[in-house]
Scaffold this active site. Structure first.
Site, mmCIF file in Angstrom:
data_model
loop_
_atom_site.group_PDB
_atom_site.id
_atom_site.type_symbol
_atom_site.label_atom_id
_atom_site.label_comp_id
_atom_site.label_asym_id
_atom_site.label_seq_id
_atom_site.Cartn_x
_atom_site.Cartn_y
_atom_site.Cartn_z
ATOM 1 N N GLU A 121 25.015 -4.717 -31.018
ATOM 2 C CA GLU A 121 23.854 -4.908 -30.131
ATOM 3 C C GLU A 121 22.759 -5.713 -30.818
ATOM 4 O O GLU A 121 22.124 -6.575 -30.214
ATOM 5 C CB GLU A 121 23.291 -3.550 -29.672
ATOM 6 N N ASP A 181 30.577 -9.448 -32.425
ATOM 7 C CA ASP A 181 31.484 -8.660 -33.271
ATOM 8 C C ASP A 181 31.424 -9.156 -34.715
ATOM 9 O O ASP A 181 31.296 -8.372 -35.653
ATOM 10 C CB ASP A 181 32.937 -8.787 -32.780
HETATM 11 ZN ZN ZN Z 1 28.530 -7.115 -26.550
#
Ligand code: ZN
Length: 457
Positions: A121, A181
């Site tokens: 996030e 990621d």
């Molecule tokens: Zn995401």
């Protein structure tokens, strides 16, 4: 409440921008993002139930804070919130506002898994994904955007405001997911967490999705989790030689966070769960402690007391506070005072212990002692609504009307009851002499009026 209206708030921002494209000039400066996030967070406080438990919030803030610290100087501060919702979700609003659901905390197996989610996030925020995703479109001006957001998070209006075609466009683009990621894994590694936790958690979510479309956690709606994405993340961990990092055990801190998060949803399921745990592991101090805490929360004070005493003899830490709370509720204030005095001596920054100590002193007629304890509670954790409330009542009784209204206003604010908060702050403004507190009240009034104006738009 319809399913669609309960979708992640982030969804609101993206969808609104899609739906209203072409109206206003783009905004991308850090201060604009930060202003958007701040206003969104303030207004969302009236619409979404936030967890105000220092154990839960403190845990998320600590892990998120460690990740942010590794990023170096930032254009804005990061803020972490926990929403009382049993479904698994996390999302970020531009300007550094990161939200996780209490249901997600119940699912993470260790600190590394939560760090993975937060790292992802934070990467979305840090890389300005939402703004970049909207580059082809144009943003609304902020007043319009916030107004629409507020109506979105208000379920009934939100459902009507959102077209079905907009809701399918809520998700991040595939390349942004992969970038988040990759960046997120780097951030958590730099902060001393095992990036493997991110993959572990995503695999757990992906396997939940396979149970059926209705079982898919809302998290997957905004962060689509494809086989390709998991494979890529695995490759990143492999090439960086991060995949071998050992999996950590559940820390006793996380067990207490999970317990507190679980109790936000009521005590019935928790009672059943911990009774079984205690039956399975009769010598496990933490399970025994958890059962005692659940019994206390559900109003079975005598059973709670007995179970907590057992947990203490098994070596569970920090049980004095809970035993003291049980005695207070069993109307034995002298015993409660002894235990709570010890609890605040051992942990003076434990806001809940200070609050409960204040309650027992009040019960014993020591208003001034109680007031000091409540003040220490809010100094340790300003968001403890009950302590603000008690301070308000005590100030009112002692003839300090301005201060009293100010504390009551803060209690209403923390509970999301904004119209009542506004009324209390108006009374406080009229009573308080010029000074720091009056300035704070004026600022809060301005923000409440701003929120009210955008709501009525
Ligand atoms: Zn995401």
């Amino acid at each position: 409440m319809t399913g669609r209206s309960r979708q992640p708030l982030l969804a609101g921002i993206a969808a609104v921008a899609f739906a209203w494209q072409g109206l206003c000039p783009p905004a991308g400066a850090a201060e604009s993002e930060s202003d958007l996030g701040r206003r969104f967070a303030f207004e969302a406080g009236a619409e979404i139930p936030l967890v105000r438990d220092p154990v839960v919030v403190g845990y998320v803030e600590r892990i998120g804070g460690r990740i942010v610290a590794g990023l170096g100087a930032q254009p804005f501060d990061y803020h972490f919130f926990v929403i009382r919702d049993a479904r698994v979700n996390a999302f970020a609003v531009p300007g550094g506002y990161v939200y996780v659901h209490s249901g997600l905390l119940a699912l993470v197996a260790n600190d590394d898994e939560l760090a993975g989610v937060l790292g992802h996030e934070i990467a979305h925020v840090h890389a300005h994904h939402l703004l970049r995703q909207q580059e082809a479109t144009k943003w609304l001006n902020y007043a319009q955007l916030i107004g629409l957001l507020a109506s979105f998070v208000q379920p009934a209006v939100g459902a009507a405001a959102m077209g079905a075609s907009a809701t399918v466009q809520l998700k991040y683009k595939r390349e942004y997911e992969q970038e988040a990621d990759y960046l997120g894994a780097r951030y958590v590694q730099a902060a001393g967490f095992a990036p493997r936790g991110m993959l572990d958690f995503f695999q757990k979510l992906a396997s939940q999705e396979r149970y059926g479309p209705g079982a898919a956690p809302p998290y997957l709606l905004t962060h689509p989790l494809t086989e390709e994405r998991l494979t890529r993340l695995e490759a990143v961990l492999h090439t960086s030689q991060w995949e071998a990092s050992p999996r950590r055990q559940v820390s006793s801190e996380l067990r207490r966070v999970r317990l507190a998060a679980q109790l936000q949803g009521g005590t019935l399921d928790a009672l059943d769960h911990y009774q079984k745990q205690v039956a399975l592991f009769p010598n496990d101090a933490e399970s025994r402690y958890a059962l005692g805490a659940v019994l206390l929360e559900s109003g079975s004070y005598a059973a709670a007391l007995e179970t907590l005493e057992q947990a203490r003899s098994l070596g569970a830490p920090g049980v004095d506070r809970e035993i003291g709370r049980a005695y207070l509720r069993l109307r034995q204030p002298d015993k409660a005072r002894e235990l709570l005095a010890r609890a605040v001596e051992i942990a003076p920054a434990d806001a809940v212990a200070q609050f409960e100590y204040g309650r027992v002193l009040e019960e014993l007629g020591d208003s001034e002692g109680a007031r000091s304890a409540y003040e220490r509670a809010v100094a340790a954790y300003a968001d403890l609504a009950d302590a603000q409330w008690q301070l308000g009542l005590l100030d009112g009784r002692a003839g300090r009307a301005g201060e009293g209204y100010c504390h009551l206003g803060k209690a209403y604010l923390l509970r999301g009851e904004y119209p009542q908060a506004l009324r209390q702050f108006e009374k406080a403004e009229a009573q308080l002499p010029a000074g720091e507190q009056k300035t704070e009240v004026k600022d809060l009034l301005a923000r409440l009026r701003e929120a009210r104006a955008s709501r009525s738009r």
